[in-house]
Design a protein around this motif. Sequence first.
Motif, mmCIF file in Angstrom:
data_model
loop_
_atom_site.group_PDB
_atom_site.id
_atom_site.type_symbol
_atom_site.label_atom_id
_atom_site.label_comp_id
_atom_site.label_asym_id
_atom_site.label_seq_id
_atom_site.Cartn_x
_atom_site.Cartn_y
_atom_site.Cartn_z
ATOM 1 N N CYS A 31 0.837 -1.199 0.000
ATOM 2 C CA CYS A 31 0.000 0.000 0.000
ATOM 3 C C CYS A 31 0.876 1.254 0.000
ATOM 4 C CB CYS A 31 -0.910 0.021 1.223
ATOM 5 S SG CYS A 31 -2.102 -1.326 1.262
ATOM 6 N N LYS A 32 0.318 2.319 -0.595
ATOM 7 C CA LYS A 32 1.033 3.591 -0.645
ATOM 8 C C LYS A 32 0.028 4.714 -0.424
ATOM 9 C CE LYS A 32 3.599 6.575 -3.759
ATOM 10 N NZ LYS A 32 4.052 6.773 -5.132
ATOM 11 N N LEU A 33 0.365 5.634 0.473
ATOM 12 C CA LEU A 33 -0.482 6.791 0.707
ATOM 13 C C LEU A 33 -0.354 7.731 -0.487
ATOM 14 C CD1 LEU A 33 -2.324 8.465 2.608
ATOM 15 C CD2 LEU A 33 -0.226 9.498 3.503
ATOM 16 N N ILE A 34 -1.469 8.001 -1.136
ATOM 17 C CA ILE A 34 -1.483 8.922 -2.270
ATOM 18 C C ILE A 34 -1.710 10.343 -1.767
ATOM 19 C CG2 ILE A 34 -2.709 9.598 -4.372
ATOM 20 C CD1 ILE A 34 -3.358 6.619 -4.769
ATOM 21 N N GLU A 35 -2.705 10.507 -0.883
ATOM 22 C CA GLU A 35 -3.003 11.838 -0.371
ATOM 23 C C GLU A 35 -3.748 11.743 0.954
ATOM 24 O OE1 GLU A 35 -5.173 16.036 -1.630
ATOM 25 O OE2 GLU A 35 -5.735 14.219 -2.684
ATOM 26 N N LEU A 36 -3.464 12.697 1.805
ATOM 27 C CA LEU A 36 -4.203 12.907 3.037
ATOM 28 C C LEU A 36 -4.858 14.268 2.891
ATOM 29 C CD1 LEU A 36 -4.583 11.550 5.840
ATOM 30 C CD2 LEU A 36 -2.712 12.964 6.646
ATOM 31 N N TYR A 37 -6.175 14.355 3.108
ATOM 32 C CA TYR A 37 -6.854 15.640 2.995
ATOM 33 C C TYR A 37 -7.989 15.717 3.998
ATOM 34 C CZ TYR A 37 -10.831 13.627 0.407
ATOM 35 O OH TYR A 37 -11.939 12.911 0.048
ATOM 36 N N GLY A 38 -8.524 16.909 4.169
ATOM 37 C CA GLY A 38 -9.586 17.106 5.140
ATOM 38 C C GLY A 38 -10.810 17.730 4.527
ATOM 39 N N THR A 39 -11.910 17.671 5.290
ATOM 40 C CA THR A 39 -13.127 18.391 4.941
ATOM 41 C C THR A 39 -13.545 19.207 6.152
ATOM 42 O OG1 THR A 39 -14.658 16.638 5.633
ATOM 43 C CG2 THR A 39 -13.866 16.556 3.359
ATOM 44 N N HIS A 40 -14.151 20.352 5.887
ATOM 45 C CA HIS A 40 -14.537 21.259 6.975
ATOM 46 C C HIS A 40 -15.605 22.220 6.454
ATOM 47 C CE1 HIS A 40 -14.192 24.334 10.094
ATOM 48 N NE2 HIS A 40 -13.578 23.411 10.826
ATOM 49 N N PRO A 41 -16.576 22.609 7.309
ATOM 50 C CA PRO A 41 -17.603 23.542 6.868
ATOM 51 C C PRO A 41 -17.052 24.907 6.439
ATOM 52 C CG PRO A 41 -18.191 22.623 9.013
ATOM 53 C CD PRO A 41 -16.813 22.128 8.667
ATOM 54 N N ASN A 42 -15.912 25.320 7.003
ATOM 55 C CA ASN A 42 -15.310 26.607 6.669
ATOM 56 C C ASN A 42 -13.797 26.431 6.538
ATOM 57 O OD1 ASN A 42 -14.644 29.251 6.284
ATOM 58 N ND2 ASN A 42 -15.488 29.998 8.210
ATOM 59 N N PRO A 43 -13.337 25.853 5.432
ATOM 60 C CA PRO A 43 -11.908 25.548 5.306
ATOM 61 C C PRO A 43 -11.003 26.774 5.346
ATOM 62 C CG PRO A 43 -13.040 25.138 3.234
ATOM 63 C CD PRO A 43 -14.091 25.454 4.248
ATOM 64 N N HIS A 56 0.911 21.554 4.105
ATOM 65 C CA HIS A 56 0.183 21.621 2.844
ATOM 66 C C HIS A 56 -0.877 20.522 2.861
ATOM 67 C CE1 HIS A 56 3.231 24.385 1.461
ATOM 68 N NE2 HIS A 56 4.144 23.526 1.907
ATOM 69 N N LEU A 57 -2.057 20.877 3.349
ATOM 70 C CA LEU A 57 -3.160 19.925 3.445
ATOM 71 C C LEU A 57 -4.363 20.522 2.731
ATOM 72 C CD1 LEU A 57 -4.237 17.251 4.803
ATOM 73 C CD2 LEU A 57 -5.166 18.748 6.571
ATOM 74 N N ARG A 58 -4.823 19.833 1.722
ATOM 75 C CA ARG A 58 -6.026 20.274 1.009
ATOM 76 C C ARG A 58 -7.215 20.086 1.951
ATOM 77 N NH1 ARG A 58 -9.624 17.270 -2.591
ATOM 78 N NH2 ARG A 58 -8.237 15.481 -2.368
ATOM 79 N N VAL A 59 -8.068 21.116 2.046
ATOM 80 C CA VAL A 59 -9.279 21.036 2.863
ATOM 81 C C VAL A 59 -10.440 21.464 1.987
ATOM 82 C CG1 VAL A 59 -10.461 21.786 4.945
ATOM 83 C CG2 VAL A 59 -7.976 21.581 4.962
ATOM 84 N N GLU A 60 -11.380 20.533 1.794
ATOM 85 C CA GLU A 60 -12.545 20.791 0.958
ATOM 86 C C GLU A 60 -13.732 21.202 1.820
ATOM 87 O OE1 GLU A 60 -13.354 17.297 -1.316
ATOM 88 O OE2 GLU A 60 -11.601 17.592 -2.595
ATOM 89 N N PRO A 61 -14.594 22.073 1.296
ATOM 90 C CA PRO A 61 -15.798 22.430 2.047
ATOM 91 C C PRO A 61 -16.735 21.229 2.166
ATOM 92 C CG PRO A 61 -15.563 23.805 0.056
ATOM 93 C CD PRO A 61 -14.486 22.775 0.031
ATOM 94 N N ASN A 62 -17.245 21.017 3.376
ATOM 95 C CA ASN A 62 -18.188 19.939 3.642
ATOM 96 C C ASN A 62 -18.835 20.215 4.979
ATOM 97 O OD1 ASN A 62 -19.249 17.247 4.530
ATOM 98 N ND2 ASN A 62 -18.328 16.604 2.596
ATOM 99 N N GLU A 63 -20.060 19.774 5.174
ATOM 100 C CA GLU A 63 -20.750 19.989 6.449
ATOM 101 C C GLU A 63 -20.036 19.308 7.607
ATOM 102 O OE1 GLU A 63 -24.849 18.935 6.296
ATOM 103 O OE2 GLU A 63 -25.273 20.256 4.619
ATOM 104 N N LYS A 64 -19.406 18.173 7.327
ATOM 105 C CA LYS A 64 -18.734 17.407 8.380
ATOM 106 C C LYS A 64 -17.229 17.645 8.351
ATOM 107 C CE LYS A 64 -22.094 13.754 8.742
ATOM 108 N NZ LYS A 64 -22.310 12.346 8.946
#
Length: 80
Positions: A31-43, A56-64
Amino acid sequence: MSTPEIELVPFMVDWSQTETHPHDALPDMGCKLIELYGTHPNPDILYNTFHKLGVHLRVEPNEKISLKAIIQSPRGVVEI
């Protein structure tokens, strides 16, 4: 008073005092980690903290609020 946004703020572990890093003790499962990212209501509120930490962490808008991993596995790409 507002609650600080700490759910996605990373922490660091200093493994320099151990003889073996945990990664070295794990078997290779292909196994290989391709990406670690987050979701947040207000990134946008996390941007300044991550910038100051040099993270450098991508954070996408999401309710959770969540932390996601995209992994290349022997059975294909998996997101957890």
